[in-house]
Design an enzyme around this catalytic site. Sequence first.
Site, PDB file in Angstrom:
ATOM      1  N   ARG A 135       0.470   9.288  -5.153  1.00  0.00           N
ATOM      2  CA  ARG A 135       0.922   8.715  -3.891  1.00  0.00           C
ATOM      3  C   ARG A 135       1.431   7.291  -4.072  1.00  0.00           C
ATOM      4  NH1 ARG A 135      -4.672   9.344  -3.751  1.00  0.00           N
ATOM      5  NH2 ARG A 135      -5.985   7.568  -3.094  1.00  0.00           N
TER       6      ARG A 135
ATOM      7  N   ARG B 268       0.862  -1.186   0.000  1.00  0.00           N
ATOM      8  CA  ARG B 268       0.000   0.000   0.000  1.00  0.00           C
ATOM      9  C   ARG B 268       0.897   1.234   0.000  1.00  0.00           C
ATOM     10  NH1 ARG B 268      -3.587   2.500   4.911  1.00  0.00           N
ATOM     11  NH2 ARG B 268      -4.737   4.034   3.682  1.00  0.00           N
ATOM     12  N   HIS B 269       0.425   2.318  -0.570  1.00  0.00           N
ATOM     13  CA  HIS B 269       1.193   3.564  -0.610  1.00  0.00           C
ATOM     14  C   HIS B 269       1.501   4.079   0.793  1.00  0.00           C
ATOM     15  CE1 HIS B 269      -2.179   6.108   0.690  1.00  0.00           C
ATOM     16  NE2 HIS B 269      -2.946   5.317  -0.053  1.00  0.00           N
ATOM     17  N   GLY B 270       2.467   4.985   0.870  1.00  0.00           N
ATOM     18  CA  GLY B 270       2.826   5.605   2.129  1.00  0.00           C
ATOM     19  C   GLY B 270       1.780   6.612   2.609  1.00  0.00           C
ATOM     20  N   GLN B 271       2.005   7.104   3.819  1.00  0.00           N
ATOM     21  CA  GLN B 271       1.029   7.987   4.466  1.00  0.00           C
ATOM     22  C   GLN B 271       0.916   9.326   3.734  1.00  0.00           C
ATOM     23  OE1 GLN B 271       1.646  10.342   8.299  1.00  0.00           O
ATOM     24  NE2 GLN B 271       0.634   8.504   9.081  1.00  0.00           N
ATOM     25  N   THR B 272      -0.305   9.856   3.690  1.00  0.00           N
ATOM     26  CA  THR B 272      -0.582  11.200   3.196  1.00  0.00           C
ATOM     27  C   THR B 272      -1.208  12.011   4.319  1.00  0.00           C
ATOM     28  OG1 THR B 272      -2.860  10.786   2.468  1.00  0.00           O
ATOM     29  CG2 THR B 272      -1.093  10.182   0.934  1.00  0.00           C
ATOM     30  N   ASP B 273      -1.264  13.333   4.136  1.00  0.00           N
ATOM     31  CA  ASP B 273      -1.941  14.158   5.139  1.00  0.00           C
ATOM     32  C   ASP B 273      -3.419  13.806   5.233  1.00  0.00           C
ATOM     33  OD1 ASP B 273       0.261  15.547   6.050  1.00  0.00           O
ATOM     34  OD2 ASP B 273      -0.003  17.224   4.660  1.00  0.00           O
ATOM     35  N   TYR B 274      -3.996  13.360   4.125  1.00  0.00           N
ATOM     36  CA  TYR B 274      -5.399  12.946   4.154  1.00  0.00           C
ATOM     37  C   TYR B 274      -5.576  11.729   5.063  1.00  0.00           C
ATOM     38  CZ  TYR B 274      -6.681  16.118   0.339  1.00  0.00           C
ATOM     39  OH  TYR B 274      -6.929  17.240  -0.416  1.00  0.00           O
ATOM     40  N   ASN B 275      -4.657  10.767   4.980  1.00  0.00           N
ATOM     41  CA  ASN B 275      -4.702   9.636   5.910  1.00  0.00           C
ATOM     42  C   ASN B 275      -4.649  10.133   7.347  1.00  0.00           C
ATOM     43  OD1 ASN B 275      -2.467   7.698   3.794  1.00  0.00           O
ATOM     44  ND2 ASN B 275      -4.690   7.583   3.877  1.00  0.00           N
TER      45      ASN B 275
ATOM     46  N   GLU C 170      -7.491   3.253  -6.469  1.00  0.00           N
ATOM     47  CA  GLU C 170      -8.354   3.005  -5.314  1.00  0.00           C
ATOM     48  C   GLU C 170      -9.811   2.969  -5.751  1.00  0.00           C
ATOM     49  OE1 GLU C 170      -9.051   1.628  -2.789  1.00  0.00           O
ATOM     50  OE2 GLU C 170      -8.477   2.801  -1.014  1.00  0.00           O
TER      51      GLU C 170
END
EC number: 5.4.2.11
Length: 205
Positions: free
Chosen positions: A61, A10-17, A84
């Site tokens: 991302r 899975r992709h790395g963390q985003t601010d949305y996460n 997604e």
Amino acid sequence: MNSKKVYLIRHGQTDYNLQSIVQGSGVDSELNARGWQQAQQFFEAYKGIPFDKIYTSNLQRSVQSVQQFIDLGIPHEKYEALNEINWGTREGTRITPEEDEYYRNILQTWRDGETSICIEGGESPELVSERQKPFIEHVLLNRPEEETVLICMHGRAMRIFLSNLLRYPLRCMDQFLHQNLGLYQLEYTGSMFTVKRYCDVAHLR
């Protein structure tokens, strides 16, 4: 094709996460500082693997999470099939207690086996599954020269992808846990996939 090794992340963390904002396929967010750190940690742990090809979604991302491998010159292709799920009207909105109730209901609907039901304005698990299947059949399983591949995609879509690869009914998809930059390592023996590592995050410190 006799065998294939698949490293699925899975992709790395985003601010949305971090802020509990729904992304889906319609929000093309970037990695945040922690996400870039996770990407670096994964790269350091797996840069010695002789990947023949990298596959990502069209979303940045996903690409950013494996950019260091791409920079090594490993061939890379983007596929919309790996995007997604489209979360419809909820994309770009912060999850509130009311939204949580809606999500609990739709997820329970899917767990009950009604996987053809779309979230409002978006996709159903069955629609996501149908767009993934041609990629699995014509790309992943039809290129024997690519013995070891790295795939980076997204949480819900990854659960559906794993259900397809491992021949689980979609109602069981929630058993496949995921974390930002968590790894599933799978091997194909010519007839079926087996899981060698399950949501492995040992490389994240």
